[in-house]
Design an enzyme around this catalytic site. Structure first.
Site, PDB file in Angstrom:
ATOM      1  N   GLY A  64       0.828  -1.193   0.000  1.00 51.83           N
ATOM      2  CA  GLY A  64       0.000   0.000   0.000  1.00 51.83           C
ATOM      3  C   GLY A  64       0.860   1.240   0.000  1.00 51.83           C
ATOM      4  N   GLY A  92       0.533   5.827   0.334  1.00 52.51           N
ATOM      5  CA  GLY A  92      -0.287   7.018   0.472  1.00 52.51           C
ATOM      6  C   GLY A  92       0.471   8.115   1.175  1.00 52.51           C
ATOM      7  N   PHE A 111       3.133  10.356   2.441  1.00 58.25           N
ATOM      8  CA  PHE A 111       4.579  10.179   2.552  1.00 58.25           C
ATOM      9  C   PHE A 111       4.935   8.786   3.061  1.00 58.25           C
ATOM     10  CE2 PHE A 111       3.583  14.682   3.324  1.00 58.25           C
ATOM     11  CZ  PHE A 111       4.218  15.231   2.215  1.00 58.25           C
ATOM     12  N   VAL A 149       3.672   0.969   2.611  1.00 55.47           N
ATOM     13  CA  VAL A 149       3.673  -0.251   3.419  1.00 55.47           C
ATOM     14  C   VAL A 149       4.202  -1.391   2.566  1.00 55.47           C
ATOM     15  CG1 VAL A 149       2.299  -1.868   4.778  1.00 55.47           C
ATOM     16  CG2 VAL A 149       1.711   0.565   4.772  1.00 55.47           C
ATOM     17  N   LYS A 162       5.610  -0.212   7.692  1.00 56.38           N
ATOM     18  CA  LYS A 162       5.171   1.104   7.227  1.00 56.38           C
ATOM     19  C   LYS A 162       6.386   2.021   7.251  1.00 56.38           C
ATOM     20  CE  LYS A 162       1.636   4.629   8.184  1.00 56.38           C
ATOM     21  NZ  LYS A 162       0.470   4.952   9.057  1.00 56.38           N
ATOM     22  N   ASP A 209     -11.183   5.811  12.562  1.00 55.88           N
ATOM     23  CA  ASP A 209     -11.199   5.530  11.120  1.00 55.88           C
ATOM     24  C   ASP A 209     -11.555   4.066  10.873  1.00 55.88           C
ATOM     25  OD1 ASP A 209     -11.068   6.262   8.456  1.00 55.88           O
ATOM     26  OD2 ASP A 209      -8.907   5.918   8.281  1.00 55.88           O
TER      27      ASP A 209
END
Length: 256
Positions: free
Chosen positions: A2, A4, A6, A9, A24, A118
């Site tokens: 993944g 996004g 800065f 992962v 990460k 979230d």
């Protein structure tokens, strides 16, 4: 795995144990402002607090002059959204299993004074070996206390944000319950309860409390299940069902 902002992962392996992990990596570039770095460090502090089977496990963190590394348990079963879309929506027992695991994770988090903020299908991962759904990504999470239970930051993903957040009110851990209600709806139907193509339209639909149970997606859904969803999606946070009450709801207990 993944990417996004800065951060990226990546999957990696421990060279000694060969255990798979997720790392990460946050680049401390000129563009990554100090506020963003502070949020990453807040996330790490929160991860140090968490140890529960329904939450992705934190292993360690490292920091260099160029980057911050957060090493987490690797959960290889995919996220809930992909599973829902592949199945074109779950049946009630399948959805109940997911929701029980998520609610157990939230019960633990709220018990140690952490609000996730979230909760969404993309942040719920399936651990295939243990057949457990785990809450992931604590980038929006914050802490609260019984004496200071209110929060005010505009955090989360619009489709899952509670109305009290969207209208700018101070809010409590009940926002995680609301988001779980949206997950319950999405799990069963593979669609959202809100109309709108833009964030502004979606926000208007949520604040206007225009929930629709579409046909044919909900034609065979039990009345107990609908009642469970609506108890999570109670507009008034003071009347919204608690995590503990949700775990003891007749529909959830009958289907898990």
């Amino acid at each position: 795995m993944g990417e996004g902002g800065f951060a990226v992962v990546k999957r990696a392996s421990n060279v000694e144990t060969r255990e798979k992990v997720a790392i990460k990596i946050v680049q401390k570039t000129i563009q990554a402002d100090q506020e963003a770095i502070a949020l990453i460090k807040r996330e790490i502090k929160i991860l140090h607090l968490i140890e529960h089977f329904s939450c992705v496990s934190f292993i360690e963190s490292r920091e260099t002059n160029e980057s911050i590394y957060i090493v987490m348990e690797y959960v290889g079963g995919g996220d809930l959204l992909d599973c829902i879309l592949s199945a074109h929506g779950f049946d009630e027992p399948q959805a109940a299993k997911v929701l029980r695991d998520v609610l157990r994770g939230l019960q633990y988090l709220h018990g140690i004074g952490v609000c996730h903020r979230d909760i969404k299908p993309e942040n719920v991962l399936h651990h295939i070996q243990d057949d457990i759904w785990k809450i992931a990504d604590f980038g929006c999470a914050t802490t609260f206390t019984t004496t200071e239970p209110l929060m005010s930051e505009f955090e989360g993903t619009i489709q899952y944000m509670a109305p009290e957040v969207l209208v700018g009110e101070k809010y409590t851990k009940a926002v995680d319950v609301w988001a779980t209600g949206v997950i319950s709806y999405v799990s069963l139907s593979a669609c959202f309860p809100w109309e709108g193509k833009t964030d502004a339209e979606i926000q208007e639909s949520i604040v206007g409390y225009r929930i629709k149970f579409y046909s044919p997606e909900f034609d065979e859904t039990s009345s107990d299940c609908i009642a469970f969803i609506l108890s999570l999606l109670e507009f008034n946070p003071a009347k919204r069902i608690s995590v503990e009450e949700a775990l003891n709801h007749p529909w959830l207990k009958a289907n898990t």
